[in-house]
Enzyme design. Structure first.
Site, mmCIF file in Angstrom:
data_model
loop_
_atom_site.group_PDB
_atom_site.id
_atom_site.type_symbol
_atom_site.label_atom_id
_atom_site.label_comp_id
_atom_site.label_asym_id
_atom_site.label_seq_id
_atom_site.Cartn_x
_atom_site.Cartn_y
_atom_site.Cartn_z
ATOM 1 N N ARG A 56 40.473 -9.842 -0.149
ATOM 2 C CA ARG A 56 39.426 -10.056 0.781
ATOM 3 C C ARG A 56 40.039 -10.704 2.059
ATOM 4 O O ARG A 56 39.422 -10.827 3.225
ATOM 5 C CB ARG A 56 38.152 -10.999 0.257
ATOM 6 C CG ARG A 56 37.265 -11.740 1.246
ATOM 7 C CD ARG A 56 35.985 -12.260 0.603
ATOM 8 N NE ARG A 56 36.043 -12.806 -0.499
ATOM 9 C CZ ARG A 56 36.473 -14.048 -0.699
ATOM 10 N NH1 ARG A 56 36.756 -14.815 0.479
ATOM 11 N NH2 ARG A 56 36.649 -14.670 -1.814
ATOM 12 N N TYR A 109 21.859 -0.576 19.494
ATOM 13 C CA TYR A 109 21.851 0.222 17.924
ATOM 14 C C TYR A 109 20.577 -0.744 17.226
ATOM 15 O O TYR A 109 20.845 -1.983 17.359
ATOM 16 C CB TYR A 109 23.065 0.212 17.490
ATOM 17 C CG TYR A 109 23.122 0.687 15.993
ATOM 18 C CD1 TYR A 109 22.824 1.918 15.867
ATOM 19 C CD2 TYR A 109 23.169 -0.448 14.822
ATOM 20 C CE1 TYR A 109 22.951 2.573 14.439
ATOM 21 C CE2 TYR A 109 23.184 0.059 13.816
ATOM 22 C CZ TYR A 109 22.976 1.528 13.383
ATOM 23 O OH TYR A 109 23.009 1.930 12.135
ATOM 24 N N ASP A 181 30.126 -2.146 21.664
ATOM 25 C CA ASP A 181 30.191 -1.347 20.816
ATOM 26 C C ASP A 181 30.531 -0.204 21.208
ATOM 27 O O ASP A 181 29.943 0.501 22.282
ATOM 28 C CB ASP A 181 28.752 -1.263 20.203
ATOM 29 C CG ASP A 181 28.610 -0.383 18.840
ATOM 30 O OD1 ASP A 181 29.382 0.389 18.783
ATOM 31 O OD2 ASP A 181 27.812 -0.797 18.124
ATOM 32 N N LYS A 206 31.657 6.398 11.836
ATOM 33 C CA LYS A 206 31.432 7.576 12.813
ATOM 34 C C LYS A 206 32.554 8.385 13.283
ATOM 35 O O LYS A 206 33.011 9.043 12.354
ATOM 36 C CB LYS A 206 30.365 7.046 14.097
ATOM 37 C CG LYS A 206 29.400 6.067 13.644
ATOM 38 C CD LYS A 206 28.198 6.614 12.978
ATOM 39 C CE LYS A 206 27.409 5.637 12.440
ATOM 40 N NZ LYS A 206 26.673 4.768 13.173
HETATM 41 C C1 LIG Z 1 26.059 3.565 13.126
HETATM 42 C C2 LIG Z 1 26.217 2.544 14.176
HETATM 43 C C3 LIG Z 1 26.340 0.959 13.898
HETATM 44 C C4 LIG Z 1 26.381 0.532 12.454
HETATM 45 O O1 LIG Z 1 27.302 0.891 11.475
HETATM 46 P P1 LIG Z 1 27.440 1.308 10.170
HETATM 47 O O2 LIG Z 1 28.709 1.461 9.800
HETATM 48 O O3 LIG Z 1 26.364 2.197 9.668
HETATM 49 O O4 LIG Z 1 26.918 -0.135 9.409
HETATM 50 C C5 LIG Z 1 26.705 0.248 14.934
HETATM 51 N N1 LIG Z 1 26.499 0.668 16.128
HETATM 52 C C6 LIG Z 1 26.350 2.035 16.374
HETATM 53 C C7 LIG Z 1 26.586 2.349 18.074
HETATM 54 C C8 LIG Z 1 26.384 3.015 15.400
HETATM 55 O O5 LIG Z 1 26.083 4.166 15.722
#
Ligand SMILES: *Cc1c(COP(=O)(O)O)cnc(C)c1O
Length: 394
Positions: A56, A109, A181, A206
């Site tokens: 962790r 998001y 992000d 992603k």
């Molecule tokens: C999917 C997504 C998230 C969240 O990510 P997870 O891996 O599903 O927790 C945050 N920001 C954006 C732009 C996303 O597409």
């Protein structure tokens, strides 16, 4: 610095020694690490960069991923998380205190929006939303208690690209920490730290991992001081990735530049043909000259990305019929994988919103979101065309 394609392949390799050694990053699937002496173990507890004690707090496979992500984004260091939301919540909780103020882009998001709303409701943190298109809006919103600016490189599903250079410079002038992000652009299309960001956030689920088989997240820091500040809080939160998840993510990264090139090229083909189709009334992809973010997108991105959305003249019924009518593309909520996915936000991710709220979010009842994969573009177009032939024209 080497090209991103070279870095994507080689940045993970930090060969520690001479002689025969593995070419790939070893998967160290261990929760704990053994020591010879108590004082050595005690010393290892000092901070994020000591010897490994307990996974962790740090793990060699996870650290290889952190090193790779920092290298790709041009950051000083990174922290990997179990998911994108783990990274976002971890950074927000670690940096904010009651009374702090956050300025955030309106089209965020959904999970990030939910997290900020919760912080506002339960922890006394004030949030002001701005469009992200104008620096003056940020200047008007920011005050002495403003601690953080939160944005996204490419917003979902509208494809909005905020004025990152302008807003990041304005945040810096006011000593406001900026977090971007970058999940939808990936470091191949945009590196926000080069534009002045302090923190880059990722859902590595992603494009970075890219194969729809693993969840993960990351925060990359322009300056290591922020990682030192945030790391102890994330150890408390426990949103650390499992080593195997980190290993799978690393497995995807060398092909990221190749995949992004195909995602962008395929989206370009589909966007052009969709725009000319009689069933489609609007198309949202930032690389199209008609998109409101086109000028800034050309400045800050090196491609339009793989996510596009389009509005069907037939409204809600047509949107539903389309996502059920595709045969090659799959109906699934995620994005950024090698396979093409479609969703109908009005009946899924945004189903709680009424007509007015949908319109305010820039989402029409007939909007279809498409995460364009790396299949052959002609096969994809054939599938889109046959699905469009089954929708009412409205
Ligand atoms: C999917 C997504 C998230 C969240 O990510 P997870 O891996 O599903 O927790 C945050 N920001 C954006 C732009 C996303 O597409």
């Amino acid at each position: 610095m080497e090209d991103i394609r070279t870095r994507a392949v080689h940045v993970v390799n930090q060969p520690p020694a001479r002689g025969s050694r593995p070419l790939s990053v070893p998967l160290v699937q261990s929760s704990a690490f053994a020591f010879d002496s108590a004082s050595e173990l005690a010393e290892a507890m000092a901070g994020p960069d000591g010897q490994y004690v307990y996974s962790r707090r740090g793990n060699p496979t996870v650290r290889a991923l952190e090193h790779t992500l920092a290298g790709l984004e041009g950051g000083a260091s990174a922290i990997a998380f179990a998911s994108g939301m783990g990274a976002i919540s971890g950074v927000l909780l670690a940096l904010l205190r009651p009374g702090d103020h956050v300025v955030a882009q309106r089209c965020l998001y959904g999970g990030t929006y939910a997290s900020l709303t919760d912080l506002a409701d339960r922890y006394g943190i004030e949030v002001t939303y701005v469009s992200g298109d104008e620096v003056v809006e940020f200047e008007a919103a920011a005050g002495p208690r403003t601690r953080l600016l939160v944005m996204e490189t490419i917003a979902n599903p509208t494809g909005q690209v905020p004025d990152l250079p302008g807003l990041l410079a304005a945040a810096r002038r006011r000593n406001v920490i900026s977090a971007v992000d970058n999940s939808l652009a990936s470091p191949v299309l945009c590196r926000p730290i080069e534009l002045g960001a302090d923190i880059v956030l990722h859902s590595t689920t992603k494009y970075l991992a890219g194969h729809s088989d693993v969840l993960g997240g990351a925060a990359v820091f322009a300056d290591d001081g922020l990682r030192q500040e945030i790391w102890p809080r994330t150890v408390e939160l426990g949103s650390t990735p499992d080593p195997f998840a980190a290993w799978l993510t690393l497995r995807g990264i060398p092909t990221l530049p190749l995949r992004m090139r195909e995602h962008c090229a395929n989206a370009d083909v589909l966007a052009g043909r969709l725009a000319a189709h009689p069933a489609v009334t609007a198309i949202h992809w930032p690389w199209l000259p008609a998109h409101p973010s086109y000028a800034v997108a050309r400045k800050v991105l090196s491609g339009g990305g793989g996510l596009l959305s389009f509005e069907l003249a037939g409204g809600r019924e047509a949107g539903r019929a389309f996502v059920e009518g595709v045969r090659l593309a799959r109906l699934a909520l995620s994005l950024g994988g090698v396979e093409t996915l479609v969703t109908h936000p009005a009946s899924t991710s945004h189903r709680e919103l009424g007509a007015a709220a949908l319109a305010a979010a820039g989402i029409g009842a007939g909007l279809v979101r498409m995460s364009v994969g790396i299949e052959d573009p002609e096969d994809l177009w054939r599938d889109v065309e046959q699905a469009l032939s089954g929708v009412v024209l409205g």
